[in-house]
Design an enzyme around this catalytic site. Structure first.
Site, PDB file in Angstrom:
ATOM      1  N   HIS A 109      -0.284  -9.197   2.323  1.00 19.55           N
ATOM      2  CA  HIS A 109      -1.316  -8.433   1.607  1.00 19.55           C
ATOM      3  C   HIS A 109      -2.242  -9.324   0.778  1.00 19.55           C
ATOM      4  O   HIS A 109      -2.894  -8.839  -0.147  1.00 19.55           O
ATOM      5  CB  HIS A 109      -0.670  -7.364   0.713  1.00 19.55           C
ATOM      6  CG  HIS A 109      -0.043  -6.242   1.488  1.00 19.55           C
ATOM      7  ND1 HIS A 109       0.822  -5.337   0.931  1.00 19.55           N
ATOM      8  CD2 HIS A 109      -0.185  -5.882   2.792  1.00 19.55           C
ATOM      9  CE1 HIS A 109       1.210  -4.462   1.872  1.00 19.55           C
ATOM     10  NE2 HIS A 109       0.611  -4.784   2.996  1.00 19.55           N
ATOM     11  N   CYS A 117     -14.232 -14.773   1.378  1.00 16.34           N
ATOM     12  CA  CYS A 117     -15.682 -14.590   1.480  1.00 16.34           C
ATOM     13  C   CYS A 117     -15.977 -13.371   2.343  1.00 16.34           C
ATOM     14  O   CYS A 117     -15.596 -13.316   3.511  1.00 16.34           O
ATOM     15  CB  CYS A 117     -16.351 -15.827   2.075  1.00 16.34           C
ATOM     16  SG  CYS A 117     -18.133 -15.585   2.259  1.00 16.34           S
TER      17      CYS A 117
END
Ligand code: NAD
Ligand code: ZN
Length: 232
Positions: A109, A117
């Site tokens: 996760h 980005c």
């Protein structure tokens, strides 16, 4: 019973609870006072980037105040000493497993100490606060966001995890409520493949019935006991 050689271990927020990091669904079903929908979804990030970035800045800053506990340390010892295959898959975004010394580790996760980005998709290690609009070191777009897998997004390394499960003889789930998919489904896959399954959790979890063996209690006690058993 085939002897156990290959192990897949899944951990959740419960493994870090004794280090002083709040679990997901604390009092009132909130994570550190916030509704999950307000800090854990792509929609929330679009709607209020300041709030979402600040929330993860606070979680990241908290890491400096906490230490790995006996459960993290025992899992790192198992990793170092276990001769067969072993994969530790954590749903946690803290860095306590690696600080304890675990090497064969996947953060499915994402990680607090990483930035993603939104423009080019590159991930890079990140310390300190991460204000919205921070520039990507790779493509220079002002598009860095917390490297956290939000609800509705694809967890990392699913193919690696699935392959490890296919090879595994034992699946162990520690300190997770079994409410967040696809991680909550690993026990179903394990059962379908005929792999032994063990759960260690403070309370009965949503998936407790699915496990061959279910042990109650704090991870800081149950996990070192189990690791001692495994290492004989
Ligand atoms: P969860 O909060 O839904 O469930 C935690 C489980 O741990 C509960 O079943 C609880 O009974 C158990 N537990 C609590 N204290 C324990 C202890 N001392 N020993 C053993 N078990 C204990 O967490 P989840 O299932 O991991 O799912 C929540 C999601 O929230 C994850 O995807 C994760 O990314 C995120 N999260 C991460 C952190 C972290 O990085 N430490 C903290 C909170 C939430
Ligand atoms: Zn970029």
């Amino acid at each position: 019973m085939t002897p156990i050689r290959n192990i897949v271990i899944l951990t959740g927020a419960g493994v870090s609870a004794e280090s002083g990091i709040a679990t997901f669904r604390g009092p009132g079903g909130l994570w550190e006072g916030h509704r999950v929908e307000d800090v854990c979804t792509p929609q929330a990030l679009r709607r209020d980037p300041e709030l979402v970035h600040r929330f993860y800045d606070e979680r990241r800053a908290k890491l400096a105040e906490v230490e790995p506990n006996a459960a993290h340390r025992a899992l790192a010892r198992l990793d170092a000493e276990w001769a067969g295959e072993l994969l530790l898959v954590t749903q946690n975004v803290d860095d306590l497993h690696e600080r304890a010394g675990s090497k064969r580790l996947i953060h499915m996760h994402g990680e607090l100490k990483s930035a993603l980005c939104a423009e080019c998709g590159k991930r890079a290690p990140h310390e300190g606060s991460l204000p919205p609009g921070s520039a990507c070191p790779t493509c220079a777009s002002p598009a860095l966001r917390p490297d956290i897998v939000f609800f509705g997004e694809m967890p990392y390394a699913m193919h690696v995890i699935e392959r490890a499960l296919e090879q595994a003889d034992l699946f162990v789930s520690i300190g997770t409520s079994g409410a967040v998919y696809p991680a909550a489904g690993f026990v179903h896959s394990a059962r379908r493949m005929g792999i032994a399954t063990l759960e260690m959790n403070l309370d009965p979890s949503e998936g407790s019935m699915m496990f061959d063996d279910s042990r109650r209690g704090p991870a800081g006690e149950r996990v070192p006991e189990w690791v001692d058993e495994m290492l004989g």
